[in-house]
Motif scaffolding. Structure first.
Motif, PDB file in Angstrom:
ATOM      1  N   GLU A   1      -2.115 -21.783  -1.310  1.00  0.00           N
ATOM      2  CA  GLU A   1      -1.386 -20.611  -1.775  1.00  0.00           C
ATOM      3  C   GLU A   1      -1.386 -20.596  -3.301  1.00  0.00           C
ATOM      4  OE1 GLU A   1       2.512 -20.940  -0.253  1.00  0.00           O
ATOM      5  OE2 GLU A   1       1.981 -20.399   1.804  1.00  0.00           O
ATOM      6  N   VAL A   2      -1.779 -19.466  -3.883  1.00  0.00           N
ATOM      7  CA  VAL A   2      -1.702 -19.288  -5.328  1.00  0.00           C
ATOM      8  C   VAL A   2      -0.634 -18.237  -5.582  1.00  0.00           C
ATOM      9  CG1 VAL A   2      -2.926 -18.661  -7.429  1.00  0.00           C
ATOM     10  CG2 VAL A   2      -4.121 -19.891  -5.594  1.00  0.00           C
ATOM     11  N   TRP A   3       0.546 -18.671  -6.018  1.00  0.00           N
ATOM     12  CA  TRP A   3       1.658 -17.745  -6.227  1.00  0.00           C
ATOM     13  C   TRP A   3       1.546 -17.094  -7.603  1.00  0.00           C
ATOM     14  CZ3 TRP A   3       5.237 -15.864  -3.027  1.00  0.00           C
ATOM     15  CH2 TRP A   3       5.397 -16.497  -1.790  1.00  0.00           C
ATOM     16  N   SER A   4       1.834 -15.809  -7.648  1.00  0.00           N
ATOM     17  CA  SER A   4       1.728 -15.068  -8.912  1.00  0.00           C
ATOM     18  C   SER A   4       2.767 -13.967  -8.943  1.00  0.00           C
ATOM     19  CB  SER A   4       0.331 -14.474  -9.074  1.00  0.00           C
ATOM     20  OG  SER A   4       0.111 -13.485  -8.071  1.00  0.00           O
ATOM     21  N   ASN A   5       3.151 -13.625 -10.215  1.00  0.00           N
ATOM     22  CA  ASN A   5       3.882 -12.380 -10.445  1.00  0.00           C
ATOM     23  C   ASN A   5       2.845 -11.286 -10.586  1.00  0.00           C
ATOM     24  OD1 ASN A   5       6.660 -12.590 -10.326  1.00  0.00           O
ATOM     25  ND2 ASN A   5       6.778 -13.601 -12.316  1.00  0.00           N
ATOM     26  N   CYS A   6       2.840 -10.364  -9.663  1.00  0.00           N
ATOM     27  CA  CYS A   6       1.775  -9.355  -9.596  1.00  0.00           C
ATOM     28  C   CYS A   6       2.326  -8.000 -10.026  1.00  0.00           C
ATOM     29  CB  CYS A   6       1.207  -9.289  -8.179  1.00  0.00           C
ATOM     30  SG  CYS A   6      -0.055  -8.022  -7.970  1.00  0.00           S
ATOM     31  N   THR A   7       1.586  -7.327 -10.947  1.00  0.00           N
ATOM     32  CA  THR A   7       1.927  -5.965 -11.354  1.00  0.00           C
ATOM     33  C   THR A   7       0.710  -5.081 -11.151  1.00  0.00           C
ATOM     34  OG1 THR A   7       3.467  -6.791 -13.038  1.00  0.00           O
ATOM     35  CG2 THR A   7       2.745  -4.500 -13.237  1.00  0.00           C
ATOM     36  N   ILE A   8       0.871  -4.022 -10.368  1.00  0.00           N
ATOM     37  CA  ILE A   8      -0.217  -3.074 -10.110  1.00  0.00           C
ATOM     38  C   ILE A   8       0.167  -1.755 -10.761  1.00  0.00           C
ATOM     39  CG2 ILE A   8      -1.580  -1.891  -8.356  1.00  0.00           C
ATOM     40  CD1 ILE A   8      -0.965  -4.168  -6.449  1.00  0.00           C
ATOM     41  N   SER A   9      -0.653  -1.315 -11.751  1.00  0.00           N
ATOM     42  CA  SER A   9      -0.353  -0.101 -12.520  1.00  0.00           C
ATOM     43  C   SER A   9      -1.528   0.865 -12.426  1.00  0.00           C
ATOM     44  CB  SER A   9      -0.085  -0.447 -13.981  1.00  0.00           C
ATOM     45  OG  SER A   9       0.940  -1.426 -14.084  1.00  0.00           O
ATOM     46  N   PRO A  10      -1.255   2.174 -12.566  1.00  0.00           N
ATOM     47  CA  PRO A  10      -2.341   3.169 -12.465  1.00  0.00           C
ATOM     48  C   PRO A  10      -3.103   3.305 -13.789  1.00  0.00           C
ATOM     49  CG  PRO A  10      -0.254   4.282 -12.764  1.00  0.00           C
ATOM     50  CD  PRO A  10       0.067   2.821 -12.675  1.00  0.00           C
ATOM     51  N   MET A  11      -4.381   3.643 -13.717  1.00  0.00           N
ATOM     52  CA  MET A  11      -5.199   4.033 -14.872  1.00  0.00           C
ATOM     53  C   MET A  11      -5.514   5.522 -14.715  1.00  0.00           C
ATOM     54  SD  MET A  11      -7.813   0.768 -15.178  1.00  0.00           S
ATOM     55  CE  MET A  11      -8.573   1.420 -16.669  1.00  0.00           C
ATOM     56  N   ARG A  12      -5.285   6.314 -15.790  1.00  0.00           N
ATOM     57  CA  ARG A  12      -5.424   7.765 -15.696  1.00  0.00           C
ATOM     58  C   ARG A  12      -6.554   8.247 -16.610  1.00  0.00           C
ATOM     59  NH1 ARG A  12      -0.849   9.668 -13.102  1.00  0.00           N
ATOM     60  NH2 ARG A  12       0.897   8.180 -13.030  1.00  0.00           N
ATOM     61  N   ASP A  13      -7.192   9.380 -16.202  1.00  0.00           N
ATOM     62  CA  ASP A  13      -8.234   9.982 -17.021  1.00  0.00           C
ATOM     63  C   ASP A  13      -7.620  10.992 -17.991  1.00  0.00           C
ATOM     64  OD1 ASP A  13      -7.577  12.152 -15.467  1.00  0.00           O
ATOM     65  OD2 ASP A  13      -9.389  12.070 -14.220  1.00  0.00           O
TER      66      ASP A  13
ATOM     67  N   ARG B   1       0.833  -1.216   0.000  1.00  0.00           N
ATOM     68  CA  ARG B   1       0.000   0.000   0.000  1.00  0.00           C
ATOM     69  C   ARG B   1       0.862   1.258   0.000  1.00  0.00           C
ATOM     70  NH1 ARG B   1      -3.575  -3.181   3.458  1.00  0.00           N
ATOM     71  NH2 ARG B   1      -2.403  -2.488   5.270  1.00  0.00           N
ATOM     72  N   ASN B   2       1.894   1.258   0.844  1.00  0.00           N
ATOM     73  CA  ASN B   2       2.773   2.435   0.908  1.00  0.00           C
ATOM     74  C   ASN B   2       3.507   2.648  -0.421  1.00  0.00           C
ATOM     75  OD1 ASN B   2       2.039   2.888   3.548  1.00  0.00           O
ATOM     76  ND2 ASN B   2       3.750   1.723   4.407  1.00  0.00           N
ATOM     77  N   GLU B   3       3.921   1.553  -1.059  1.00  0.00           N
ATOM     78  CA  GLU B   3       4.625   1.653  -2.344  1.00  0.00           C
ATOM     79  C   GLU B   3       3.711   2.236  -3.422  1.00  0.00           C
ATOM     80  OE1 GLU B   3       8.180   0.777  -4.678  1.00  0.00           O
ATOM     81  OE2 GLU B   3       7.759   0.894  -2.525  1.00  0.00           O
ATOM     82  N   ILE B   4       2.440   1.807  -3.408  1.00  0.00           N
ATOM     83  CA  ILE B   4       1.482   2.319  -4.399  1.00  0.00           C
ATOM     84  C   ILE B   4       1.214   3.799  -4.166  1.00  0.00           C
ATOM     85  CG2 ILE B   4      -0.906   2.161  -5.184  1.00  0.00           C
ATOM     86  CD1 ILE B   4      -0.755  -0.842  -4.684  1.00  0.00           C
ATOM     87  N   ARG B   5       1.053   4.188  -2.898  1.00  0.00           N
ATOM     88  CA  ARG B   5       0.789   5.609  -2.615  1.00  0.00           C
ATOM     89  C   ARG B   5       1.979   6.479  -3.002  1.00  0.00           C
ATOM     90  NH1 ARG B   5      -1.398   3.314   2.393  1.00  0.00           N
ATOM     91  NH2 ARG B   5      -3.687   3.342   2.280  1.00  0.00           N
ATOM     92  N   ARG B   6       3.192   5.909  -2.883  1.00  0.00           N
ATOM     93  CA  ARG B   6       4.387   6.696  -3.169  1.00  0.00           C
ATOM     94  C   ARG B   6       4.710   6.719  -4.663  1.00  0.00           C
ATOM     95  NH1 ARG B   6       9.897   5.474  -2.842  1.00  0.00           N
ATOM     96  NH2 ARG B   6       9.387   3.345  -2.210  1.00  0.00           N
ATOM     97  N   LYS B   7       4.666   5.548  -5.311  1.00  0.00           N
ATOM     98  CA  LYS B   7       5.060   5.456  -6.728  1.00  0.00           C
ATOM     99  C   LYS B   7       3.876   5.209  -7.660  1.00  0.00           C
ATOM    100  CE  LYS B   7       9.689   3.590  -5.811  1.00  0.00           C
ATOM    101  NZ  LYS B   7      10.622   2.470  -6.100  1.00  0.00           N
ATOM    102  N   GLN B   8       2.683   4.940  -7.068  1.00  0.00           N
ATOM    103  CA  GLN B   8       1.465   4.668  -7.837  1.00  0.00           C
ATOM    104  C   GLN B   8       1.568   3.381  -8.653  1.00  0.00           C
ATOM    105  OE1 GLN B   8       0.716   8.267 -10.040  1.00  0.00           O
ATOM    106  NE2 GLN B   8      -0.301   9.224  -8.293  1.00  0.00           N
ATOM    107  N   SER B   9       2.499   2.499  -8.246  1.00  0.00           N
ATOM    108  CA  SER B   9       2.612   1.196  -8.892  1.00  0.00           C
ATOM    109  C   SER B   9       3.404   0.266  -7.975  1.00  0.00           C
ATOM    110  CB  SER B   9       3.295   1.300 -10.264  1.00  0.00           C
ATOM    111  OG  SER B   9       4.639   1.747 -10.109  1.00  0.00           O
TER     112      SER B   9
END
Length: 938
Positions: A473-485, A450-458
């Motif tokens: 356990e379901v292991w995954s490579n996870c990428t969280i990216s921003p969507m912009r208007d 959460r802190n990483e997303i708030r700081r870098k938005q990803s």
């Protein structure tokens, strides 16, 4: 009628307003009426009770006052005489002018005279001024120094078998107190008369200290047989809270007007009997007083309801007739095709509906404008839909599962691949918090992400998610990216997941092979150290506390020696299974090597938390093991250290826990010990001492001293005991109490013991007056099996007769393995060497073993000698040992004798052989060779 009551009806709304005003007026009138009527009824009830209570109290007051005055008349009559005699008192007492009760007189010497001879005979000797059988009566019996009389509390007279009350007053003869004059009356008839005469009103009575005298709900027997009866208000635990509160306030002079009991309120009046300090309380349930008021309230309520209904109907019919026509006209306009024109025309009429019509016209114009805008937006949405459908098709052909979430991390969209990956229904995910699907064992990552997303938005990384089975356990490579208007502002996040579970499974198998123990299936030392290093790093950040537990199985080597290594391995497996039942998810358990295990206890806040877990481990290990038809009883020695109080170096933590474990072993095994700095310092000193001791023979630091043994009857030298001394250049003189146990623990005792045998035999060879020299043997020397050869070798080397050597062995050493000890002792005996049991009386041997051991001498331990002749127990024990040795045909010698009295006592009881400071302290070899005993007579 139902049409008028519809909620949307204006007539209903107006009628409701009229109804509200009517009810408000009626409610105000009702409250005024209720208050006045209640006061009227209550005042009448209070006045009635006051009149009844006053008359009855006045009557009872007169009765008690008559009793007091009559007794005082007799007292004043007797006191008016000069030198009144006992006969005059007796004549006056036996012919009293009283209609009830028993008159009595108790003199200061305890003599009793009363108007009832039978009662007097039963009470004779019981009524005294110091104490008597009536605890309440004793407070008023002794009236010396007082001029006034007083009443006792109510008590049970055992002679009359009735509850009574007594009025007593002092009697003086020429200003000299000669006794107490009293009148005893039965109290229950008076109470019954006082309470039964008050018709229609309940009464209870209490005294000035809060004791309940009478209450119709409790009964005489219940009140008087209470454990706290007569001890005052504060101890009356049987009273209800309301009654107790009222009595307390009444005693404080607050004169309360009511009390509450069992959810009923009671109106009260009280009056006090001044002569006896009783308070009569009349009480009446307020509901009974207000019965008439309830009937009037009901009548008032029915009339009010009828008036309200009538008013409502009149208003509703009037408004309905007036409004129906206008409403019909407006409805027709709304149904017309040219609504906006009709509404604008109706605006010109100024009446109650003009505001409604004006607002409707404005809303209609606004609605037309919004329809135009909505049509335009619908076209835009259709274009975006076509674009999104193309994007969705592209996503469906990719290898990634996709989700979207809002800025609060709540899931908005989930694709089919995500549902298939996690095995979860769509409704179970959409609208839920995304981080709730992160596996609990990675909960510590949630805040970091959460802190990483708030700081870098990803954010990008490996993440374990929860599957349909919450343990999976379901292991995954996870990428969280921003969507912009269009304004480049982030309005949501897109999550891309790639399944790497198969890769993780392969890694897990490899790690399992690298980090697990083949025999027990537990983690191995490599894995444990890695986990320890992780916890230390987390602990450094102040986020986590843990405890390190290090332990091994006591005497495991004996299990292998006795039953074989296969049984030993099975014991390790069974023990491991028991340990696994004691660990939590956050704990780590590993087999470190051999029979050594270690455990990391996570989230530990105090030593007490650790002790609970450690005791469970000890209990698990203490239960017998059944392995291949062998019952094996074992235990564990446990060392502990806490991350809060110890170093943050993983290797040192292991060392410290290991030190604590060895300390636990030294304390007797099957126990635990916490690491401390003092233990570390002690261990360092022990290691330093052990290193120095290993070189003591080489550096010529060891020396034998010899303490003489003397026959106190003949003052002849009969032998020496060889005692080891050590002086180190760095440590200085080291006491045998310190270095001998250390030598035994480290097996250095074997080399040292061999050196002692050689030096002691060499000393014997130098003696001009050949006497025997005793050599102390340790348990380790016995266990080695070489001691017999070492003795024989020394005897041959120096050509010494075997009878000049004696070995001393402690009881505890012999009892370790009795059968082996017997075998070796007979082998030593066969050499011609004498055998003595050292420190006799402090070990664990029994007479049956003493008879089997080929010993010649018993040496009484110094602990029994040092307190002679002050300690009779030591004297008796010593005498018993001497007598037992003589019966068994054994010689006996006492060590530690320092005074003439001790030597004389020993000689008188048949112990002639003495070793101690009385004759000489231990001497160097040079001095011992020329030493001669001093002559003493006993």
């Amino acid at each position: 009628m139902l049409v008028f009551l519809k909620f949307r009806s204006i007539s209903f709304k107006l009628g409701f307003a009229v109804l509200t005003v009517t009810i408000s007026i009626l409610l105000i009138l009702f409250l005024m009426f209720f208050k006045a009527e209640k006061k009227h009824l209550t005042d009448n009830a209070i006045l009635k009770r006051e009149l009844i209570l006053a008359g009855q109290v006045s009557k009872i007051e007169g009765r008690f006052r008559t009793i007091i005055d009559s007794l005082n008349d007799v007292r004043f009559l007797l006191q008016s005489k000069k030198n009144v005699t006992s006969d005059e008192i007796k004549n006056t007492i036996t012919t009293p002018p009283f209609q009830e009760g028993i008159v009595f007189f108790v003199s200061t010497n305890g003599k009793l005279v009363s108007s009832d001879q039978e009662w007097s005979s039963e009470q004779e000797g019981l009524l005294t001024f110091s104490e008597n059988q009536y605890s309440n009566f004793s407070k008023v019996l002794n009236r010396e120094g007082s001029s006034q009389g007083g009443w006792s509390s109510i008590y049970l007279d055992e002679s009359l078998k009735q509850y009574v009350i007594t009025y007593t007053a002092p009697l003086y003869n020429q200003a000299e107190f000669i006794g107490t004059l009293g009148l005893l009356i039965t109290i229950d008839p008076i109470i019954n008369e006082a309470t039964s005469a008050i018709n229609g009103v309940d009464v209870f009575i209490h005294n000035s200290v809060g004791d309940l005298i009478y209450h119709p709900d409790y009964g005489f027997k219940f009140i008087r047989e209470s454990d706290n009866y007569g001890k005052g208000f504060s101890t009356q635990g049987y009273l209800t809270a309301g009654l107790a509160s009222y009595i307390k306030q009444n005693l404080q002079g607050l004169n309360p007007q009511y009390f509450t009991e069992r959810q009923n309120r009671f109106l009260v009046n009280s009056a006090t009997l001044q002569s006896i300090d009783w308070t009569f309380v009349s009480y009446q349930n307020e509901n009974d007083v207000l019965k008439e008021l309830k009937q009037k309230v009901l009548h008032y309520f029915l009339v009010s309801v009828a008036l309200i209904i009538f008013s409502l109907l009149v208003v509703a019919l009037s408004v309905k007739t007036f409004l129906t026509k206008e409403i019909a006209q407006i409805t027709a306009m709304i149904k017309s095709n040219n609504l906006l024109s009709a509404l604008k025309k109706r605006r010109k009429i100024d009446d109650e509906f003009s505001l409604l019509v004006d607002a409707s016209a404005s809303q209609f114009e606004k609605l037309q404008s919004e329809i135009v805008q909505s049509t335009k937006k619908a076209q835009e949405l259709e274009d975006k839909f076509l674009e999104s459908r193309g994007l969705a098709q592209a996503i469906s052909y990719s290898d990634s599962a996709v989700m979207t979430m809002d800025l609060d991390f709540n899931i908005i969209f989930v694709d089919v691949k995500t549902l298939h990956l996690l095995g979860i229904e769509r409704d179970a995910m959409v609208g839920h918090y995304y981080f709730d699907f992160v596996h609990p064992h990675m909960a510590f990552m949630r805040e970091q992400i959460r802190n990483e997303i708030r700081r870098k938005q990803s954010w990008r990384g490996e993440l374990a998610l929860l599957g349909a089975n919450t343990d999976a356990e379901v292991w995954s490579n996870c990428t969280i990216s921003p969507m912009r208007d269009d304004d480049s502002k982030v309005f949501r996040y897109v999550i891309s997941l790639q399944d790497i579970s198969s890769i993780k499974d392969t890694q897990s198998k490899i790690e399992r092979l690298a980090y697990s123990d083949d025999l027990t299936g537990l983690s191995n030392r490599t894995f444990f150290v890695a986990q320890l290093e992780k916890l230390v790093e987390i602990s450094k950040r102040g986020r986590y506390d843990f405890a390190l537990v290090y332990f091994d199985i006591d005497d495991f080597k004996k299990v292998n020696d006795l039953f074989g290594h296969e049984v030993g391995d099975l014991l390790l497996k069974e023990f491991s299974l028991r340990l696994q039942q004691e660990i939590r998810n956050e704990d780590t358990l590993a087999r470190m090597s051999g029979d050594e295990f270690a455990m990391l206890l996570g989230g530990i806040k105090s030593e007490q938390d650790v002790i609970v877990k450690v005791n469970s481990i000890i209990n698990a290990a203490s239960q017998p093991f059944m392995i291949k038809e062998h019952v094996i009883t074992s235990g564990v020695s446990i060392g502990l250290t806490m991350s809060q109080t110890d170093t943050q170096d993983p290797e040192l933590l292991l060392q410290h826990a290991d030190l604590a474990m060895h300390e636990a072993k030294s304390l007797g095994k099957n126990t635990y010990h916490f690491y401390s700095k003092a233990l570390n310092d002690t261990t360092r000193l022990r290691i330093q001492m052990e290193n120095a001791l290993s070189k003591a023979i080489e550096n010529d630091e060891l020396e034998l001293y010899f303490q003489p043994k003397v026959n106190c009857q003949t003052s002849q030298l009969v032998g020496f005991e060889a005692l080891l001394r050590w002086h180190n250049q760095e440590l200085g003189y080291v006491s045998p109490e310190h270095f001998i146990p250390l030598a035994e623990q480290s097996n250095l005792i074997l080399n040292i013991g061999h050196w002692v045998i050689q030096q002691a035999v060499a000393f014997v060879s130098q003696l001009h007056n050949k006497v025997a020299v005793s050599i102390n043997l340790s348990a380790k020397q016995f266990e080695s099996g070489n001691v017999i050869n070492e003795i024989k070798e020394a005897l041959d080397r120096y050509s010494i007769s075997p009878n000049l050597i004696e070995v001393e062995i402690t009881e505890s050493s012999l009892m370790r393995d009795v059968e082996d000890a017997i075998r070796q002792l007979y082998s030593i005996k066969a050499l011609g060497v004498g055998i003595s049991i050292d420190d006799f009386g402090t070990g664990y041997s029994s007479l049956s073993y003493i008879k089997r051991f080929p010993v010649e001498t018993l040496k009484i331990d110094r602990s029994f000698i040092k307190d002679i002749p002050d300690d009779e127990n030591d004297m008796e024990i010593t005498a018993a040992i001497i007598a037992m040795a003589q019966k068994l045909g054994l010689k006996v010698i006492a060590e530690g004798a320092e005074t003439k009295e001790q030597v004389k006592y020993l000689a008188d009881n048949g112990c002639d052989l003495i070793q101690g400071y009385f004759y000489s302290k231990p001497l160097s070899a040079a001095k011992a060779l020329i030493w001669q005993p001093t002559q003493h007579k006993f």
